[in-house]
Design a protein around this motif. Structure first.
Motif, mmCIF file in Angstrom:
data_model
loop_
_atom_site.group_PDB
_atom_site.id
_atom_site.type_symbol
_atom_site.label_atom_id
_atom_site.label_comp_id
_atom_site.label_asym_id
_atom_site.label_seq_id
_atom_site.Cartn_x
_atom_site.Cartn_y
_atom_site.Cartn_z
ATOM 1 N N ALA A 239 52.364 42.365 28.760
ATOM 2 C CA ALA A 239 52.728 41.032 29.242
ATOM 3 C C ALA A 239 53.169 40.144 28.078
ATOM 4 C CB ALA A 239 51.551 40.408 29.976
ATOM 5 N N VAL B 108 52.293 34.342 29.285
ATOM 6 C CA VAL B 108 51.720 35.691 29.231
ATOM 7 C C VAL B 108 50.978 36.000 30.525
ATOM 8 C CG1 VAL B 108 50.100 37.193 28.021
ATOM 9 C CG2 VAL B 108 51.585 35.663 26.715
ATOM 10 N N GLN B 109 50.236 35.045 31.024
ATOM 11 C CA GLN B 109 49.509 35.253 32.282
ATOM 12 C C GLN B 109 50.457 35.534 33.439
ATOM 13 O OE1 GLN B 109 47.071 31.749 32.734
ATOM 14 N NE2 GLN B 109 45.907 32.181 30.852
ATOM 15 N N GLU B 110 51.570 34.843 33.454
ATOM 16 C CA GLU B 110 52.551 35.076 34.513
ATOM 17 C C GLU B 110 53.098 36.499 34.448
ATOM 18 O OE1 GLU B 110 54.826 34.549 37.794
ATOM 19 O OE2 GLU B 110 53.325 33.152 37.014
ATOM 20 N N GLN B 111 53.390 36.975 33.242
ATOM 21 C CA GLN B 111 53.879 38.341 33.081
ATOM 22 C C GLN B 111 52.802 39.368 33.428
ATOM 23 O OE1 GLN B 111 56.890 39.389 32.458
ATOM 24 N NE2 GLN B 111 57.904 37.465 31.899
ATOM 25 N N GLU B 112 51.551 39.018 33.158
ATOM 26 C CA GLU B 112 50.467 39.965 33.396
ATOM 27 C C GLU B 112 50.222 40.189 34.886
ATOM 28 O OE1 GLU B 112 46.034 40.943 31.501
ATOM 29 O OE2 GLU B 112 46.994 39.014 31.118
ATOM 30 N N ARG B 113 50.642 39.270 35.704
ATOM 31 C CA ARG B 113 50.461 39.449 37.143
ATOM 32 C C ARG B 113 51.186 40.683 37.659
ATOM 33 N NH1 ARG B 113 51.081 33.635 37.108
ATOM 34 N NH2 ARG B 113 49.090 32.642 37.622
ATOM 35 N N THR B 114 52.292 41.036 37.005
ATOM 36 C CA THR B 114 53.069 42.202 37.456
ATOM 37 C C THR B 114 52.891 43.415 36.542
ATOM 38 O OG1 THR B 114 55.021 41.423 36.228
ATOM 39 C CG2 THR B 114 54.804 40.752 38.546
ATOM 40 N N ARG B 115 52.012 43.301 35.561
ATOM 41 C CA ARG B 115 51.829 44.401 34.604
ATOM 42 C C ARG B 115 50.366 44.834 34.465
ATOM 43 N NH1 ARG B 115 56.213 41.624 33.250
ATOM 44 N NH2 ARG B 115 58.008 42.761 32.400
ATOM 45 N N GLU C 148 47.657 43.087 29.087
ATOM 46 C CA GLU C 148 47.943 41.875 28.316
ATOM 47 C C GLU C 148 48.996 42.094 27.251
ATOM 48 O OE1 GLU C 148 45.612 38.296 25.929
ATOM 49 O OE2 GLU C 148 44.756 40.313 25.928
#
Length: 430
Positions: free
Chosen positions: A72, A59-66, A69
């Motif tokens: 993500a 989730v943290q990895e997805q949140e870097r581009t979004r 939360e």
């Protein structure tokens, strides 16, 4: 909450892993409801059910581009699903349909864990009250010896205080055990209310009757108010135990392990550290209540000011309260009580604790009340100053008293009435 004040049965409900598992559960339930409405096929629903709970790292990895939360999380979760099935995840929902419904479920389970600890404490206090119902000790008002009471009555008062907190917590559980799946501003514009009913029923939740975009935050404030009051009740118990453990009093002692060391410099020290810890945690609970009360007023249908507060205050308060209640139960269960020391302290003031009955005996024999009060007060003052027993200083004033007038039992004739009240209240199914 830091690990030092966390117990796994409560803190485990508040990990990121548990949160994302709860979010997946809500999304699957929503898809089940949509399938019943004919929107999602059985094949797609079966596929959605196979989706894996994303890890916090994913989730943290997805949140870097979004920078969001929930988006993500949805990206990380649906990445494990084929597109044909993944398109139905979160269908017609807004972010807080997911967040608040899952939060309601977590809060309800957290309340159950905290209630179990509070009930254990209540049971321990009631047992200690029964065990020491006839253990006579001195009651103190303003910190000064007043009249005889029993240690059992002290514990009974605390037991009923915890019982009232149990009742408040149960009411607060009902208040927070709600969800909402009603769309961006709570109008069900793109989602059938059946979805909300289905999901909340499956989770054992009520629904927010007039939704906005979020569950009303006064519900959370009600819960943390009940939690803070429980904390204050435990603080009252712990403070009493701290005072009774002072060297010059030493009527009780909290349990200690064989590894106990009270001071790095003074080997003799037996400090009331467990009780002190319980008092300190109550301060955290009161402080967090203030923060959550600030979350009640949100702009229009919702703003985001509450989010950062409750990410800290809700888990920290529930984890700390559970630790505090569990610790208090352990202290009471293992508490050492010293009746001989209580009796010695009872007699420490040379009969002064019997001044009220001596005065009333004079009144009953015909002395005007003000004169009786002043006479006994003057004799008591001399006893304070000289250390001679009250009956001697009264005798100097021409007042003869009898030994039975200095019997603590005269103060305790009605204790059976109080015990019956305690037992009646605690025997009620509550």
């Amino acid at each position: 909450m830091i690990p030092r004040y966390s117990l796994p049965e409560m803190s485990g409900l508040w990990t990121d892993e548990a949160k994302y598992a709860s979010w997946v559960h809500v999304e699957v339930l929503a898809c089940e409801a949509q399938a019943r409405l004919g929107k999602v096929t059985d094949a797609d629903l079966a596929t959605i059910r196979t989706g894996r709970v994303p890890t916090p790292e994913e989730v943290q990895e997805q949140e870097r581009t979004r920078d969001h939360e929930i988006l993500a999380f949805l990206a990380a979760y649906t990445a494990t699903l084929p597109d044909d099935a993944a398109r139905w995840v979160h269908y017609g929902m807004t972010s807080y349909d997911l967040v608040d419904t899952a939060l309601g479920h977590t809060l309800a389970r957290s309340c159950d864990v905290l209630l179990a600890a509070a009930v254990r404490l209540r049971t321990a206090l009631a047992a200690k009250a029964t065990e020491h119902w006839d253990t006579v000790c001195v009651a103190r008002t303003h910190g000064i010896h007043a009249e005889p009471t029993t240690f059992g009555q002290k514990m009974a008062g605390f037991a009923l205080g915890v019982d009232r907190s149990v009742r408040r917590l149960r009411a607060a559980r009902t208040a927070v055990a709600v969800g909402t799946i009603s769309g961006p501003v709570g109008t069900y514009a793109r989602i059938d209310p059946f979805v909300e009913s289905y999901v909340c029923d499956a989770l054992g939740l009520g629904v927010e009757p007039v939704p906005t975009q979020v569950v009303a935050r006064d519900r959370h404030a009600e819960l943390l108010s009940a939690v803070a009051v429980l904390g204050a009740v435990i603080e009252q118990i712990a403070l009493e135990l701290r005072l009774l453990q002072r060297t010059e009093v030493r009527e009780v002692e909290e349990p200690r392990s064989s590894a106990y060391q009270g001071s790095s410099a003074m080997p003799h020290k037996r400090n009331p550290t467990s009780s002190e810890r319980l008092c300190g945690l109550a301060r955290i609970l009161r402080a967090n209540l203030g923060a959550v009360l600030e979350d009640v007023a949100l702009w229009h249908e919702r703003d985001l000011a509450h989010s950062s507060v409750e990410r800290i205050a809700l888990p920290d308060s529930l984890i700390a309260a559970h630790y505090q209640a569990t610790g208090a139960a352990e202290v009471i269960e293992g508490l050492r009580v010293f009746p001989d020391r209580m009796r010695a302290n009872l007699e420490q003031t040379d009969g002064l604790i019997h001044s009220s009955t001596v005065m009333l005996d004079l009144v009953a024999a015909g002395t005007e009340r003000e004169k009786a009060y002043r006479t006994v007060q003057d004799a008591a003052t001399e006893t304070w100053e000289t250390g001679r027993h009250l009956r001697e200083t009264l005798r100097e004033r021409g007042i003869e008293t009898r030994p039975e007038q200095y019997d603590p039992e005269r103060f305790l004739r009605s204790r059976a009435v109080i015990r019956e009240r305690m037992e009646t209240l605690l025997d009620v199914e509550n």
